[in-house]
Scaffold this motif. Sequence first.
Motif, PDB file in Angstrom:
ATOM      1  N   TYR A  97      21.796  77.407  -9.728  1.00  0.00           N
ATOM      2  CA  TYR A  97      21.558  78.417  -8.703  1.00  0.00           C
ATOM      3  C   TYR A  97      20.214  78.199  -8.010  1.00  0.00           C
ATOM      4  O   TYR A  97      19.995  78.682  -6.892  1.00  0.00           O
ATOM      5  CB  TYR A  97      21.635  79.816  -9.305  1.00  0.00           C
ATOM      6  N   ASP A  98      19.299  77.471  -8.664  1.00  0.00           N
ATOM      7  CA  ASP A  98      18.006  77.144  -8.056  1.00  0.00           C
ATOM      8  C   ASP A  98      18.048  75.814  -7.306  1.00  0.00           C
ATOM      9  O   ASP A  98      17.040  75.387  -6.740  1.00  0.00           O
ATOM     10  CB  ASP A  98      16.922  77.058  -9.143  1.00  0.00           C
ATOM     11  N   PHE A  99      19.202  75.168  -7.304  1.00  0.00           N
ATOM     12  CA  PHE A  99      19.404  73.875  -6.647  1.00  0.00           C
ATOM     13  C   PHE A  99      19.140  74.020  -5.155  1.00  0.00           C
ATOM     14  O   PHE A  99      19.628  74.948  -4.516  1.00  0.00           O
ATOM     15  CB  PHE A  99      20.856  73.442  -6.882  1.00  0.00           C
ATOM     16  N   GLU A 100      18.370  73.109  -4.573  1.00  0.00           N
ATOM     17  CA  GLU A 100      17.975  73.228  -3.170  1.00  0.00           C
ATOM     18  C   GLU A 100      18.506  72.066  -2.330  1.00  0.00           C
ATOM     19  O   GLU A 100      18.495  70.915  -2.753  1.00  0.00           O
ATOM     20  CB  GLU A 100      16.445  73.267  -3.057  1.00  0.00           C
ATOM     21  N   PRO A 137      25.737  73.763  -4.800  1.00  0.00           N
ATOM     22  CA  PRO A 137      26.543  73.872  -6.018  1.00  0.00           C
ATOM     23  C   PRO A 137      27.000  75.292  -6.335  1.00  0.00           C
ATOM     24  O   PRO A 137      28.141  75.503  -6.764  1.00  0.00           O
ATOM     25  CB  PRO A 137      25.600  73.332  -7.103  1.00  0.00           C
ATOM     26  N   LYS A 138      26.148  76.279  -6.117  1.00  0.00           N
ATOM     27  CA  LYS A 138      26.502  77.647  -6.488  1.00  0.00           C
ATOM     28  C   LYS A 138      27.672  78.191  -5.666  1.00  0.00           C
ATOM     29  O   LYS A 138      28.342  79.125  -6.093  1.00  0.00           O
ATOM     30  CB  LYS A 138      25.289  78.575  -6.351  1.00  0.00           C
ATOM     31  N   PHE A 189      24.664  67.062  -8.572  1.00  0.00           N
ATOM     32  CA  PHE A 189      25.871  67.848  -8.826  1.00  0.00           C
ATOM     33  C   PHE A 189      27.028  67.224  -8.072  1.00  0.00           C
ATOM     34  O   PHE A 189      26.851  66.688  -6.970  1.00  0.00           O
ATOM     35  CB  PHE A 189      25.677  69.290  -8.355  1.00  0.00           C
ATOM     36  N   PHE A 190      28.220  67.255  -8.660  1.00  0.00           N
ATOM     37  CA  PHE A 190      29.429  66.836  -7.954  1.00  0.00           C
ATOM     38  C   PHE A 190      30.648  67.386  -8.687  1.00  0.00           C
ATOM     39  O   PHE A 190      30.582  67.775  -9.860  1.00  0.00           O
ATOM     40  CB  PHE A 190      29.522  65.305  -7.841  1.00  0.00           C
ATOM     41  N   ASN A 206      19.543  67.300  -5.676  1.00  0.00           N
ATOM     42  CA  ASN A 206      18.581  68.379  -5.515  1.00  0.00           C
ATOM     43  C   ASN A 206      17.409  67.896  -4.653  1.00  0.00           C
ATOM     44  O   ASN A 206      16.817  66.853  -4.917  1.00  0.00           O
ATOM     45  CB  ASN A 206      18.076  68.812  -6.898  1.00  0.00           C
ATOM     46  N   GLU A 207      17.105  68.661  -3.617  1.00  0.00           N
ATOM     47  CA  GLU A 207      16.074  68.246  -2.663  1.00  0.00           C
ATOM     48  C   GLU A 207      14.737  67.956  -3.345  1.00  0.00           C
ATOM     49  O   GLU A 207      13.978  67.083  -2.917  1.00  0.00           O
ATOM     50  CB  GLU A 207      15.887  69.321  -1.588  1.00  0.00           C
ATOM     51  N   LYS A 208      14.451  68.656  -4.439  1.00  0.00           N
ATOM     52  CA  LYS A 208      13.190  68.462  -5.152  1.00  0.00           C
ATOM     53  C   LYS A 208      13.049  67.045  -5.698  1.00  0.00           C
ATOM     54  O   LYS A 208      11.938  66.563  -5.924  1.00  0.00           O
ATOM     55  CB  LYS A 208      13.079  69.451  -6.320  1.00  0.00           C
TER      56      LYS A 208
END
Length: 286
Positions: free
Chosen positions: A24-27, A39-40, A67-68, A94-96
């Motif tokens: 849920y924190d995935f950017e 992903p969320k 994620f996939f 993830n952008e990070k």
Amino acid sequence: MVIKKQFKNITVQPFEEQYRTKLYDFELSERQQIYSSLPKTVLDDAIKDEDRIANIVLNEQNKVIGFFVLHQYYQHEGYDTPKKVVYVRSLSINEKYQGNGYGTKIMMFLPQYVQYLFPEFNHLYLVVDAENKGAWNVYERAGFMHTATKEEGPIGKERLYYLDLDSKYVSSLMLKLNQDDVKYGIHMIDLLKDGQKVGFIGVEQHEERLNITSIEVDQAQRSSGIAQSALRQLSTFVRKYFEGVNVITITLYGERNELDTLCLNSNFVEVESGDDFSIFEKYINY
């Protein structure tokens, strides 16, 4: 039991609830969300569907970097693909953690991971927006072949990519331009497996056309799939190092016609043939 597979410094596995908060924190940037969903937004649909498996990718610090979703029996609108297939969907980094080569690494090892989860399936597909060149360069680097283009997708043209899970593919193979070995206009592209040279491809550029003059693989490595893996990677490599090239050509003469199958399996098309020659082409810019 959750299947967890470690590939060098990443771990790929099906989603577990303990990672929900991290997902849920995935950017993703606004631009990236045009091409792939967060992903969320797709996670719960994947969990509820028995034909889908949501997967996460972790780095050595146990951070969710990718994620996939793997979707068996999926049929993407506008494409005629076999029934017993697996599609890769909603793939993102993830952008990070972007800019560290994780996307390429995931794609290089994805075929092995899919075979662990779906041992009875041989066909792996994915769809990417045609303008997302960065993504389809990575897919081709991982051995996927462009097989069709759909003119009208949600945001424009789409490209369908395919990988035969039964074919040999060398995930550790890299192509490297040999800057010190250019003779009579022939450039040598070294084939490196685990950092060791195992062969080469000779090429000669004529304006928008790049002719393959030779393909050589060490005798001990010839049954390992290196030549086919190299030809599949060649499109992305050529775009990077040979400006203005739109088509790759290879002419096979006489006894070398035994390489016909190699060319066809690498997405080359036979455009002309005679009693003792065959000419194959592969367009790399669409």
